[in-house]
Design a protein around this motif. Structure first.
Motif, PDB file in Angstrom:
ATOM      1  N   ILE A 297      16.318  15.009  -5.449  1.00 16.69           N
ATOM      2  CA  ILE A 297      15.244  14.408  -6.249  1.00 16.69           C
ATOM      3  C   ILE A 297      13.870  14.723  -5.988  1.00 16.69           C
ATOM      4  N   SER A 298      13.709  14.523  -4.394  1.00 20.86           N
ATOM      5  CA  SER A 298      12.099  14.980  -4.191  1.00 20.86           C
ATOM      6  C   SER A 298      11.887  16.402  -4.259  1.00 20.86           C
ATOM      7  N   ASP A 299      12.967  17.307  -3.933  1.00 22.63           N
ATOM      8  CA  ASP A 299      12.769  18.834  -4.246  1.00 22.63           C
ATOM      9  C   ASP A 299      12.538  18.997  -5.782  1.00 22.63           C
ATOM     10  N   SER A 300      13.337  18.530  -6.718  1.00 26.87           N
ATOM     11  CA  SER A 300      13.225  18.723  -8.197  1.00 26.87           C
ATOM     12  C   SER A 300      11.709  18.471  -8.625  1.00 26.87           C
ATOM     13  N   ILE A 301      11.366  17.157  -8.265  1.00 29.83           N
ATOM     14  CA  ILE A 301      10.043  16.860  -8.800  1.00 29.83           C
ATOM     15  C   ILE A 301       8.767  17.365  -7.911  1.00 29.83           C
ATOM     16  N   GLU A 302       9.191  17.927  -6.780  1.00 28.44           N
ATOM     17  CA  GLU A 302       8.127  18.329  -5.845  1.00 28.44           C
ATOM     18  C   GLU A 302       7.400  17.445  -5.194  1.00 28.44           C
ATOM     19  N   TYR A 303       8.242  16.483  -4.718  1.00 25.23           N
ATOM     20  CA  TYR A 303       7.452  15.252  -4.046  1.00 25.23           C
ATOM     21  C   TYR A 303       7.665  15.467  -2.540  1.00 25.23           C
ATOM     22  N   ALA A 304       6.711  15.162  -1.804  1.00 26.28           N
ATOM     23  CA  ALA A 304       7.244  15.133  -0.258  1.00 26.28           C
ATOM     24  C   ALA A 304       7.552  13.755   0.260  1.00 26.28           C
ATOM     25  N   THR A 305       8.517  13.106   0.312  1.00 27.42           N
ATOM     26  CA  THR A 305       8.923  11.896   0.774  1.00 27.42           C
ATOM     27  C   THR A 305       8.823  11.843   2.290  1.00 27.42           C
ATOM     28  N   ARG A 306       8.078  11.042   2.931  1.00 27.08           N
ATOM     29  CA  ARG A 306       7.867  10.630   4.393  1.00 27.08           C
ATOM     30  C   ARG A 306       8.732   9.303   4.861  1.00 27.08           C
ATOM     31  N   SER A 307       8.195   8.239   4.427  1.00 24.06           N
ATOM     32  CA  SER A 307       8.769   7.077   4.909  1.00 24.06           C
ATOM     33  C   SER A 307       9.306   6.316   3.784  1.00 24.06           C
ATOM     34  N   MET A 308      10.222   5.430   3.915  1.00 22.04           N
ATOM     35  CA  MET A 308      10.603   4.577   2.861  1.00 22.04           C
ATOM     36  C   MET A 308      11.019   3.298   3.248  1.00 22.04           C
ATOM     37  N   ALA A 309      10.931   2.250   2.415  1.00 23.77           N
ATOM     38  CA  ALA A 309      11.775   0.843   2.647  1.00 23.77           C
ATOM     39  C   ALA A 309      12.555   0.495   1.488  1.00 23.77           C
ATOM     40  N   CYS A 310      13.765   0.104   1.519  1.00 26.92           N
ATOM     41  CA  CYS A 310      14.478  -0.371   0.568  1.00 26.92           C
ATOM     42  C   CYS A 310      15.469  -1.524   0.689  1.00 26.92           C
ATOM     43  N   VAL A 311      15.188  -2.223  -0.360  1.00 23.52           N
ATOM     44  CA  VAL A 311      15.959  -3.594  -0.202  1.00 23.52           C
ATOM     45  C   VAL A 311      16.961  -3.761  -1.566  1.00 23.52           C
ATOM     46  N   PRO A 312      18.148  -4.462  -1.151  1.00 25.23           N
ATOM     47  CA  PRO A 312      19.025  -4.746  -2.266  1.00 25.23           C
ATOM     48  C   PRO A 312      18.293  -5.896  -3.432  1.00 25.23           C
TER      49      PRO A 312
ATOM     50  N   THR B 294      25.463 -10.939  -5.399  1.00 32.33           N
ATOM     51  CA  THR B 294      26.046  -9.751  -5.915  1.00 32.33           C
ATOM     52  C   THR B 294      24.962  -8.835  -6.139  1.00 32.33           C
ATOM     53  N   THR B 295      25.003  -7.479  -5.458  1.00 31.30           N
ATOM     54  CA  THR B 295      24.032  -6.540  -5.715  1.00 31.30           C
ATOM     55  C   THR B 295      24.086  -6.239  -7.141  1.00 31.30           C
ATOM     56  N   ILE B 296      23.006  -6.099  -7.833  1.00 34.86           N
ATOM     57  CA  ILE B 296      22.890  -5.461  -9.084  1.00 34.86           C
ATOM     58  C   ILE B 296      21.974  -4.412  -8.933  1.00 34.86           C
ATOM     59  N   GLY B 297      21.326  -4.008  -8.000  1.00 35.02           N
ATOM     60  CA  GLY B 297      20.318  -2.844  -7.898  1.00 35.02           C
ATOM     61  C   GLY B 297      19.654  -2.967  -6.632  1.00 35.02           C
TER      62      GLY B 297
ATOM     63  N   ARG C  36       0.935  -1.319   0.081  1.00 37.16           N
ATOM     64  CA  ARG C  36      -0.234   0.035  -0.049  1.00 37.16           C
ATOM     65  C   ARG C  36       0.646   1.335   0.112  1.00 37.16           C
ATOM     66  N   ALA C  37       1.871   1.269  -0.975  1.00 40.49           N
ATOM     67  CA  ALA C  37       2.628   2.486  -0.866  1.00 40.49           C
ATOM     68  C   ALA C  37       2.186   3.326  -2.288  1.00 40.49           C
ATOM     69  N   GLU C  38       2.672   4.739  -2.083  1.00 41.22           N
ATOM     70  CA  GLU C  38       2.396   5.550  -2.908  1.00 41.22           C
ATOM     71  C   GLU C  38       3.091   5.516  -4.251  1.00 41.22           C
ATOM     72  N   ALA C  39       4.197   5.060  -4.060  1.00 45.53           N
ATOM     73  CA  ALA C  39       5.234   4.862  -5.258  1.00 45.53           C
ATOM     74  C   ALA C  39       6.162   3.857  -4.928  1.00 45.53           C
ATOM     75  N   ALA C  40       6.798   3.389  -5.849  1.00 43.03           N
ATOM     76  CA  ALA C  40       7.861   2.565  -5.836  1.00 43.03           C
ATOM     77  C   ALA C  40       8.748   2.352  -7.321  1.00 43.03           C
ATOM     78  N   SER C  41       9.996   1.919  -6.931  1.00 38.95           N
ATOM     79  CA  SER C  41      11.058   1.974  -8.173  1.00 38.95           C
ATOM     80  C   SER C  41      11.864   0.888  -8.005  1.00 38.95           C
ATOM     81  N   LEU C  42      12.472   0.262  -9.197  1.00 36.23           N
ATOM     82  CA  LEU C  42      13.482  -0.318  -9.204  1.00 36.23           C
ATOM     83  C   LEU C  42      14.621  -0.036 -10.007  1.00 36.23           C
ATOM     84  N   LEU C  43      15.895  -0.025  -9.118  1.00 36.58           N
ATOM     85  CA  LEU C  43      16.848   0.662  -9.837  1.00 36.58           C
ATOM     86  C   LEU C  43      17.805  -0.263 -10.032  1.00 36.58           C
ATOM     87  N   LEU C  44      18.632  -0.178 -11.195  1.00 33.59           N
ATOM     88  CA  LEU C  44      19.918  -1.227 -11.663  1.00 33.59           C
ATOM     89  C   LEU C  44      21.127  -0.405 -11.861  1.00 33.59           C
TER      90      LEU C  44
END
Length: 501
Positions: A110-125, A131-134, A44-52
Motif C-alpha cells: 500500500i505504501s509503495d503504491s501511494i508513494e508514502y513513507a511509513t515509519r512508525s505505527m500504532a494500531c488498536v482493535p 467482538t472485533t469489528i475493525g 500528533r500523527a500525519e495520518a490515521a484511518s478506521l477500517l471495518l
C-alpha cells in the motif's frame, strides 16, 4: 483545530465533547470522521484511518481516513491476518510499531503504491461486546519521533468511542428495521380481504376519507371488520406516523371509561395512586378509534362532545385544561339514529360523529369474497401449525360459499381454524366445518301474507340485494338479474326502494 500542540487536558476535553454526541448519533459518517480527525490531532500523527470488517469477504475496508494520501488509501482492502491492521483484527490485540520497515508483518504494497513513507505505527482493535469489528491506526508522528504507550492509551479511548458510535447506529438501524417489519406484519394482519363491488365501494370511500381529519362513523354487524376499516383509514392518512389508539366503549363501566378517555390525576379517586394519561392524550396528533360507541353512557357522551367541539378536556380530578389534536373514528353495530329517536344517544353527538358514515356490508351480502377470505385464513393457520401441504376440498369450499355467516368474517375465521385443528391435516372436508350449509334466508317470508304479497316482498329484497352488491349501480344490477335497466327502474319506483345502506 490546532493539532501540533495540545495541553495535558486536551485529549480528555475532546473525548468528553465527542462522547456527549455518541449515544444519540444521527450521522455516523460525520461522527466517525470527527473521532478519527481528533485522534490524529491529539497524538500528533500525519495520518490515521478506521477500517471495518466486511464479514462477507473477510477483509478490512477503509471507512474513514485522514492525511494527504487518505483518499488514495480507500481503494485498498486488507485480508484478515495481512499487514499490521490485519494482524490486529485477527488477534484482537493492539500493536505499537517503532519501525514499520523492519517489521515483517508490515504490508509495504500500500505504501509503495501511494508513494508514502511509513515509519512508525500504532494500531488498536475496534470492538463491540468483545467482538472485533475493525481497527483504528495512526501513522508517523509529525515531529519524526515514535508513538508511545501514552499515545496508544489515547488511541484506545478514541477507538472505544468509535465502537460505541457504531454500536448505537446499528441499534438505531435495527430498531428502524424492526419497526418497518412490524408495520408490514401489522399491515398484513389487518388487511381487508375481498374484491366484491360492494366492498370496493366502501374501501374507495375510506380512501377518500383518509386524506381528511373528518370524524366518521363506521356501521356494520359484529364481525364485519369495523376496526380493520378504521386501521386502514389511519394507515392511509397523513397521521399514519402517529399512534392509532383503540378503545372499546362497551368493555368498561362509566367511571373507568371516563378515566380511560381523559386520564386522571393522583388521588382523583380511590386507587388513583398516580397521574394517568388518557386515550385522547396518547392519541395526540394521531387517531382515536372508539369501538361500540353506542354503548357509551350519556354522562360520558356529553364530555366527549365537548372535546370534539373544542379540542380541550380535563383529566378526572384535574383543573388544568389539556388541548389535543385527535382525529376520532367511531364504530357501532347499533342503529344510532334509532337510539337517538329513543333518547338513548345524544342527537348532537350523533351528528358530530356522523359527519361521514361508512357501512360495512355483512358477509352474506358479499359471498363472492368467501373464497379469498378462506385462502387468506388458511394460509395464516398453515403457517401457525406447520401444515404447509394442507388444502381445502371443493365440497368444503362450496359449503362455505352457500352459508349465511351470521357471525360474519369472525365466524368464518373461527370455522377455518377449527377445521385446521380438528381435520386430518391434509384436506379440509365439509364435515370438518362447524356450519350447516344454507342459502341466505329471505327475511320477508312470514305466515299471513298472500302469494302476491310474498312475491312482491321477495322482489323488493332481491332488487335491494343486487343493488347493494353492485354499489347502487342500476346497469350492473340489471345485468346480474338479466332484466332491462328501464324495467329495473320501474320496479325501484314501484317498490319505493330508496335506502341502499
Amino acid at each position: 483545530m490546532k493539532t501540533d500542540t495540545c495541553d495535558a487536558n486536551a485529549p480528555i476535553d475532546q473525548l468528553k465533547a465527542i462522547s456527549s454526541w455518541v449515544s444519540s448519533v444521527q450521522d455516523l459518517d460525520k461522527l466517525l470522521q470527527l473521532i478519527i480527525e481528533s485522534a490524529t490531532g491529539v497524538v500528533r500523527a500525519e495520518a490515521a484511518s478506521l477500517l471495518l470488517l466486511d464479514p462477507t469477504t473477510n477483509t478490512l475496508y477503509f471507512k474513514v481516513t485522514t492525511g494527504a494520501k487518505g483518499d488514495e488509501v480507500k481503494e485498498f482492502r486488507i485480508k484478515i491476518g495481512q499487514g499490521i491492521a490485519g494482524h490486529v483484527a485477527e488477534t484482537g490485540q493492539p500493536l505499537l510499531i517503532a519501525d514499520a520497515q523492519q517489521d515483517n508483518r508490515w504490508m509495504r504494497e500500500i505504501s509503495d503504491s501511494i508513494e508514502y513513507a511509513t515509519r512508525s505505527m500504532a494500531c488498536v482493535p475496534l470492538k463491540i461486546n468483545g467482538t472485533t469489528i475493525g481497527v483504528v491506526q495512526v501513522i508517523n508522528k509529525k515531529d519524526n519521533t515514535q508513538f508511545t504507550h501514552a499515545d496508544m492509551a489515547v488511541l484506545e479511548e478514541f477507538s472505544s468511542l468509535a465502537a460505541l458510535a457504531i454500536g448505537s447506529a446499528r441499534s438505531l438501524e435495527q430498531v428502524r428495521q424492526e419497526n418497518q417489519d412490524l408495520k408490514k406484519e401489522l399491515g398484513e394482519k389487518h388487511q381487508i380481504i375481498g374484491k366484491s363491488v360492494i366492498l370496493n365501494k366502501v374501501l374507495e370511500d375510506a380512501q377518500k376519507l383518509s386524506r381528511t381529519k373528518t370524524t366518521a362513523l363506521i356501521q356494520g354487524e359484529s364481525g364485519t371488520g369495523k376496526e380493520l376499516l378504521a386501521r386502514l383509514i389511519h394507515r392511509e392518512s397523513p397521521r399514519k406516523e402517529k399512534p392509532l389508539v383503540v378503545l372499546n366503549c362497551a368493555a368498561l363501566p362509566e367511571p373507568l371509561l371516563e378515566s380511560e378517555l381523559f386520564g386522571h390525576e393522583k388521588g382523583a379517586f380511590t386507587g388513583a395512586a398516580g397521574r394517568k394519561l388518557g386515550k385522547f392524550e396518547t392519541a395526540h396528533e394521531g387517531t382515536l378509534f372508539l369501538d361500540e360507541i353506542g354503548e357509551m353512557a350519556q354522562g360520558i357522551q356529553a364530555k366527549l362532545l365537548r372535546v370534539l367541539q373544542e379540542g380541550v378536556f380535563y383529566r378526572v380530578g384535574g383543573n388544568t385544561p389539556i388541548t389535543v389534536d385527535v382525529r376520532v373514528l367511531s364504530a357501532t353495530n347499533k342503529n344510532l339514529k334509532k337510539e337517538v329517536e329513543e333518547g338513548k344517544f345524544r342527537e348532537d353527538l350523533f351528528y358530530r360523529l356522523n359527519v361521514v358514515q361508512l357501512n360495512i356490508p355483512p358477509l352474506r351480502e358479499r359471498l363472492e369474497d368467501v373464497a379469498s377470505l378462506v385462502d387468506h385464513f388458511l394460509a395464516v393457520f398453515k403457517k401457525e401449525t406447520g401444515l404447509s401441504g394442507l388444502t381445502i376440498s371443493e365440497a368444503a369450499m362450496d359449503k362455505m360459499s352457500r352459508y349465511n355467516w351470521p357471525g360474519n368474517i369472525r365466524e368464518l375465521r373461527n370455522a377455518i381454524e377449527r377445521a385446521v385443528v380438528m381435520g386430518n391435516g391434509k384436506t379440509i372436508m365439509p364435515e370438518d366445518l362447524p356450519i350447516t350449509a344454507s342459502l341466505p334466508k329471505f327475511a320477508g317470508l312470514k305466515v299471513g301474507l298472500t302469494l302476491d304479497e310474498a312475491l312482491n316482498e321477495f322482489k323488493k329484497e332481491f332488487i335491494l340485494l343486487n343493488l347493494r352488491h353492485t354499489g347502487g349501480n342500476r346497469s350492473k344490477a340489471a345485468k346480474v338479474m338479466d332484466i332491462q335497466r328501464t324495467y329495473l327502474s320501474r320496479l325501484i319506483t314501484r317498490y319505493d326502494i330508496r335506502d341502499l345502506a
